[in-house]
Scaffold this motif. Structure first.
Motif: not given
Length: 84
Positions: A37-39, A41-43, A35, A45-47, A49
């Motif tokens: 690691t997934g969070q 990775l999402r952060i 969980r 990717k958002a940064e 982008r």
């Protein structure tokens, strides 16, 4: 064609790595680890982008030529901050 000495890990190697991870972290900690690691990775990717979007906006805001055209009047709109 030469054969590489080291190849990509196959199924048996991945199972051994998974077993070692379970032994080191414990089965109860694996969902929390996944969980987190997934969070992260999402952060990330958002940064990235957001940075790309900011660069595109900056490119769109710049004029096509940085130098003024011949005969164009250019005014300096910078504030003088040296006077107090």
């Amino acid at each position: 064609m030469s054969h590489p000495l080291i190849s990509a890990p196959g199924t048996p190697e991945l199972l051994i790595i998974l077993a070692i991870v379970i032994l080191v972290f414990g089965a109860a900690k694996l969902p929390d680890l996944a969980r987190g690691t997934g969070q992260a990775l999402r952060i990330f990717k958002a940064e990235t982008r957001g940075l790309r979007d900011d660069e595109e906006k900056a490119k769109d805001a710049l004029p096509s030529s940085e130098e003024p055209a011949e005969g164009e009047i250019v005014e300096d709109h910078r504030r003088d901050t040296s006077a107090g």
